[in-house]
Design an enzyme around this catalytic site. Structure first.
Site, mmCIF file in Angstrom:
data_model
loop_
_atom_site.group_PDB
_atom_site.id
_atom_site.type_symbol
_atom_site.label_atom_id
_atom_site.label_comp_id
_atom_site.label_asym_id
_atom_site.label_seq_id
_atom_site.Cartn_x
_atom_site.Cartn_y
_atom_site.Cartn_z
ATOM 1 N N GLY A 189 -3.352 3.849 -2.348
ATOM 2 C CA GLY A 189 -3.732 2.983 -3.230
ATOM 3 C C GLY A 189 -3.368 1.272 -2.707
ATOM 4 C CB ALA B 191 -1.136 -0.165 1.154
ATOM 5 C CG ASP B 192 2.939 5.370 -1.700
ATOM 6 O OD1 ASP B 192 3.297 4.859 -1.263
ATOM 7 O OD2 ASP B 192 2.488 5.707 -1.648
ATOM 8 C CB THR B 193 -1.514 6.451 2.749
ATOM 9 O OG1 THR B 193 -1.562 5.226 2.541
ATOM 10 C CG2 THR B 193 -1.944 7.491 3.371
#
Length: 194
Positions: free
Chosen positions: A108, A70-72
């Site tokens: 994502g 994940a990437d925030t």
């Protein structure tokens, strides 16, 4: 909760993502990727691409597993992305810019089933509104050093939560992993593997 029949590997060093997976009752191991996080584009595209890079960096190490990455990121209303501030000065500036305004948080997520090659990527958006913060409140929060390693210079799950007066969308997305959407992705990838 969707049953996870393969070992789940979290491709992230984030303690917040580990906490959220544990809250979901999922057993997992952690394998932190080392990837290039440079990207220019829209926030939704960026978090999807970076989550894909992270998952793809870890996937070759496992013959039969589910890889979750994940990437925030935080994005001002004008579209400017606010990453991790790194310094107290940058954190103060970011918090001052967010004070009294709406902003977006994008995460994502990418899931890869290494046994089948199945891949799913999804972006989730949450709108967040901050109260007007005083310079003293900003200084006190920055002094905790908590904002320095967080996108947008705040954590909704820590002292930064007292500045949030409204939210539209997933709370856990703002923490770093949208749990309801992850549940759906796990169910979809388990169904596809049948």
């Amino acid at each position: 909760m969707a049953s996870v029949s393969l070992p789940l590997v979290l491709a992230s060093g984030s303690p917040r993502r580990r906490e959220l997976l544990s809250l979901m009752g999922l057993a997992y191991t952690v394998d932190t990727p080392d990837v290039d996080e440079s990207f220019s584009g829209m926030p939704e595209e960026m978090v999807c691409e970076l989550s894909r890079r992270k998952a793809e960096a870890v996937a070759p190490r496992y013959g039969s597993a589910l890889i979750l990455a994940a990437d925030t990121t935080v994005c001002e209303e004008n579209g400017r992305i606010l990453g991790k501030p790194g310094t107290p000065e940058n954190a103060r500036r970011m918090l001052s810019e967010l004070s009294g305004k709406w902003h977006d948080v994008f995460t994502g997520m990418t899931l890869i089933n290494t046994a089948t090659g199945e891949r799913l990527t999804q972006a989730v958006r949450t709108r967040v509104h901050f109260v007007e913060m005083t310079p003293e409140e900003i200084d006190a929060y920055v002094a905790t050093k908590s904002p320095l390693d967080k996108a947008g210079a705040y954590g909704i799950q820590d002292m930064g939560g007292m500045f949030v007066d409204r939210i539209e969308g997933s709370y856990s997305n703002v923490v770093g992993l949208p749990m309801a959407q992850l549940r759906d992705m796990l169910a979809a990838i388990a169904h596809a593997a049948r």
